[in-house]
Design a protein around this motif. Structure first.
Motif: not given
Length: 212
Positions: A120-123, A131-136
């Motif tokens: 998921m995208r970090a919030s 993070n601003k990527t989908d590493s969450a």
């Protein structure tokens, strides 16, 4: 090299149902434990960034002597001082609880096959640690519906590991709550920490250790 030299322990520090002052104590204890660990030749780092008062956090302690370090701090921790938020408040004793997160092998009922991981995208507020990527990662235990997330690590693998650690903690708490047959959960028991004997006490803004 002894086995303890490679020991790695995850500690959970929580405010339970305590007020904001107790959440502030939780964040301060992360810094205190880091200082004490360094003095003991150990590594102690927050699993996720600590910014401001937090209800709970995880600390990773590693190195020779980690077991003794953790054992000396598990239980009720008391801070004696004036509320940083309500200076006229009469209360002077504030509490947090410290416990060990059980390793995966100690929670055999939490099977990897029952956990669904989702990228998921970090919030959040968009600070430097987010993070601003989908590493969450969101981890969901399908049989119980328990869900945790981790978003502060740089890699999806690291976030996945932390999400599982949080799930282990929630899973054990749920098991113990059930075993207690309606008695207070681990988390809720922190609310009554002041009724027990503190394993360590600190005082003042610099968190000076109070001798036994």
């Amino acid at each position: 090299m002894s086995g303890d030299a490679m020991a790695e322990i995850i500690l959970h520090v929580g405010a339970g149902q305590g007020p904001r002052e107790c959440e502030w104590v939780v964040a301060q204890l992360a810094r205190v434990f880091l200082r004490e660990a360094e003095a003991a030749g150990l590594a102690c780092v927050p699993v996720e960034p600590v910014e401001g008062p937090v209800p709970s956090l995880l600390l990773r302690v590693s190195g020779s002597g980690a077991e003794a370090f953790a054992a000396a701090r598990c239980g009720s921790i008391r801070w004696i001082g004036t509320s940083p938020f309500r200076p006229l408040h009469k209360r002077r004793n504030w509490f947090a609880g410290v416990s060990r997160v059980p390793p995966p092998e100690a929670v055999p009922d939490l099977r990897d096959g029952d956990i669904r991981y989702q990228a998921m995208r970090a919030s959040g507020p968009g600070g430097q640690h987010v993070n601003k990527t989908d590493s969450a990662v969101r981890a969901t235990h399908l049989p119980t519906g328990l869900t945790t997330t981790s978003q502060d690590q740089r890699s999806q693998h690291a976030n996945r590991r932390i999400a599982r650690l949080k799930l282990q903690l929630m899973f054990v708490e749920r098991q113990e709550r059930g075993a207690a047959d309606g008695k207070r959960s681990l988390w809720e028991r922190n609310h009554a920490l002041e009724r027990g004997n503190a394993v360590r006490s600190y005082e003042g803004p610099r968190f000076r250790l109070v001798p036994d």
